[in-house]
Design an enzyme around this catalytic site. Structure first.
Site, PDB file in Angstrom:
ATOM      1  N   HIS A   1       0.714  -1.258  -0.089  1.00  0.00           N
ATOM      2  CA  HIS A   1       0.093   0.015   0.152  1.00  0.00           C
ATOM      3  C   HIS A   1       0.562   1.229  -0.175  1.00  0.00           C
ATOM      4  CE1 HIS A   1      -3.054  -2.913   0.928  1.00  0.00           C
ATOM      5  NE2 HIS A   1      -2.581  -3.480   1.743  1.00  0.00           N
TER       6      HIS A   1
ATOM      7  N   GLU B   1       8.998   7.693 -17.138  1.00  0.00           N
ATOM      8  CA  GLU B   1       8.645   7.754 -17.494  1.00  0.00           C
ATOM      9  C   GLU B   1       7.677   7.242 -18.653  1.00  0.00           C
ATOM     10  OE1 GLU B   1       7.784  11.897 -15.365  1.00  0.00           O
ATOM     11  OE2 GLU B   1       9.114  12.128 -16.017  1.00  0.00           O
TER      12      GLU B   1
ATOM     13  N   SER C   1      14.743  20.664 -16.760  1.00  0.00           N
ATOM     14  CA  SER C   1      13.221  21.137 -16.891  1.00  0.00           C
ATOM     15  C   SER C   1      13.611  22.629 -17.906  1.00  0.00           C
ATOM     16  CB  SER C   1      12.937  21.775 -15.401  1.00  0.00           C
ATOM     17  OG  SER C   1      11.899  22.978 -15.931  1.00  0.00           O
TER      18      SER C   1
ATOM     19  N   LYS D   1      15.894  21.470 -11.910  1.00  0.00           N
ATOM     20  CA  LYS D   1      14.782  19.771 -11.842  1.00  0.00           C
ATOM     21  C   LYS D   1      16.462  19.025 -12.651  1.00  0.00           C
ATOM     22  CE  LYS D   1      11.306  19.000 -11.673  1.00  0.00           C
ATOM     23  NZ  LYS D   1       9.888  19.441 -12.139  1.00  0.00           N
TER      24      LYS D   1
END
Ligand code: ARG
Length: 467
Positions: free
Chosen positions: A160, A300, A287, A293
């Protein structure tokens, strides 16, 4: 304008050729040309068989073989001229051959494009499964190297997405390893299912000519472990069947799901909140706006590509579900999804391997996360069980201990023994020893458990298996 259609092999019964728009619409050569090596192998075996049974002469066979070899060399060199108006890879090659070798007019004896395309694709599936198996093996090897470099690292395992129990990092990595190994096994199964020769099934009903299906099967390597030829058993099923496409796409989609779940773990682990790992710069991007970043783009994209792999499977299921037997032209749409699944799975496996190979672990962060004594609450219940307490009662008692620690804002192992003993008399003076992490892991001795002996066994197993 449509004009008389002499260039195509089926032109005889037509007075007008297809419209330009129809040619554009119906061509498949733009994507099935990648089958050329398999189509040529199939044609060589077929013509060898035709000579073997006396339907063509050895001289004709040799001329056909030489012509096909020359065409293959041109294809490999990028010098072969593919013509859209010839529809597909099969007719492009046959036409080119016919222009060079008169005997080529006999090549299509006792053969249809239906059993031809089925053959090409079965050969391709065998190749594709082996190639993807190698790619996934590469990712597994990268994973093993990471596990070895971080052999002593412990982390919390999660359910979880909440900290659950401590494990060796390698145990977590080897969970991924199992997933990838099943992917390889699944691909090997698909290759085994592909290993049956369709040639001789013709368009749907075989041929009246005295062909030798076993000869062709042997020539193309459609043989069992003992070298015995394997030929498909129903000509109608053979030309209608697209199960392999579905199985292959399913194997790729399942790999995609695995890659995606691994990627998700990596994304979480690389976040500032976890900070268990640093992902390699080579597989991250920055970024355009925020200078600080570093984004986990390879992970992804692995997650994103898995959607595409699932889509390909879905396309194939939908494509075939309502088709009457046997071949229908709809089936030409079977190739783009499997080719795409192959290409995407191949690059995903490489990127996964590269990302894994380049990641490094923040050992202190892992150690801090796994130091939480609450991760051993279950071990504390087991401690009571060994002192004769029923597990349900033990679970309840330890729950009360956890609550007490929380109420007093102290770590579980910092509670005074007297307080703990007030909750259950079975707690002895040695109760805190349960929180010795290494000791706790050493007690997990059974197969499949994260104890050091078992983890060592798994290291040995994977080293052997991935050699
Ligand atoms: N390009 C076709 C395909 O991929 C080859 C088979 C054509 N067969 C036919 N009966 N038109 O499906």
């Amino acid at each position: 304008m449509a004009k008389k259609n002499s260039h195509v092999t089926w032109g005889g019964r037509f007075t007008a050729g297809p419209a330009e728009l129809m040619l554009q619409f119906s061509e498949s050569v733009s994507f099935d040309r990648r089958l050329a090596p398999f189509d040529i192998a199939g044609s060589k075996a077929h013509s060898a068989m035709l000579a073997h049974v006396g339907l063509i002469t050895p001289k004709e066979r040799d001329a056909i073989h030489a012509g096909l070899d020359a065409i293959l060399a041109e294809v490999h060199a990028g010098k072969f001229t593919w013509e859209t108006k010839l529809e597909d890879v099969h007719m492009n090659i046959e036409q080119a051959l016919t222009q060079r070798v008169p005997a080529a007019a006999k090549l299509h004896t006792a053969r249809s494009r239906n059993d031809q395309v089925a053959t090409d694709m079965r050969l391709w599936f065998k190749y594709a499964c082996a190639a993807l198996g190698e790619k996934i093996l590469g990712a597994q090897r990268a994973l093993l190297a990471v596990a070895e470099a971080n052999r002593d690292v412990l982390i919390p395992g999660y359910t979880h997405l909440q900290r659950a129990q401590p494990v060796f990092l390698s145990h977590h990595l080897f969970a991924w390893m199992e997933m990838l190994d099943r992917d390889r096994a699944r691909l090997a199964d698909v290759a085994a299912h592909a290993n049956w020769s369709p040639l001789g099934s013709g368009a749907i009903a075989g041929t009246t000519l005295p062909i030798d299906r076993e000869f062709t099967a042997k020539a193309l390597g459609f043989v069992d472990a003992k070298g015995r030829p394997q030929v498909t058993q129903n000509s109608m099923d053979t030309v209608a069947d697209r199960d392999l496409f579905i199985e292959f796409a399913a194997a790729c989609a399942t790999f995609g799901v695995h890659a995606s779940r691994i990627a998700e773990d990596l994304i979480l682990w690389s976040s500032t909140e976890f900070k268990f790992i640093e992902l390699p710069d080579a597989f991250c991007t920055g970024s355009s706006l925020m200078p600080q970043k570093k984004n986990p783009d390879s992970c992804e994209l692995l997650r994103g590509k898995s959607a595409r792999l699932q889509g390909n499977l879905h396309t194939l299921l939908t494509l075939t579900k309502g088709l009457p037997l046997t071949y229908n032209r709809d089936l030409q749409e079977d190739k783009p999804p499997v080719f795409d699944s192959f290409d995407q799975t191949a690059i995903c496996a490489d990127v996964l391997g590269g990302t894994l190979a380049g990641m490094t672990f923040y050992r202190e962060r892992c150690a801090a996360a796994v130091a939480d004594p609450a991760l051993l609450a279950t071990d504390l219940a087991d401690y009571l069980v060994l002192r004769g307490v029923a597990f349900r009662d033990a679970h309840h008692a330890v729950g009360a201990v956890v609550r007490l620690a929380e109420e007093n804002s102290v770590a579980l192992d910092q509670l005074p023994t007297e307080e703990v003993q007030k909750i259950h008399a079975a707690f002895g003076a040695d109760w805190v020893e349960v929180f010795d992490l290494r000791r706790a892991l050493a007690k997990r001795t059974g197969t499949g458990m994260p104890g050091p002996l078992q983890v060592a066994r798994q290291f040995a197993r994977w080293k052997k298996r991935l050699k």
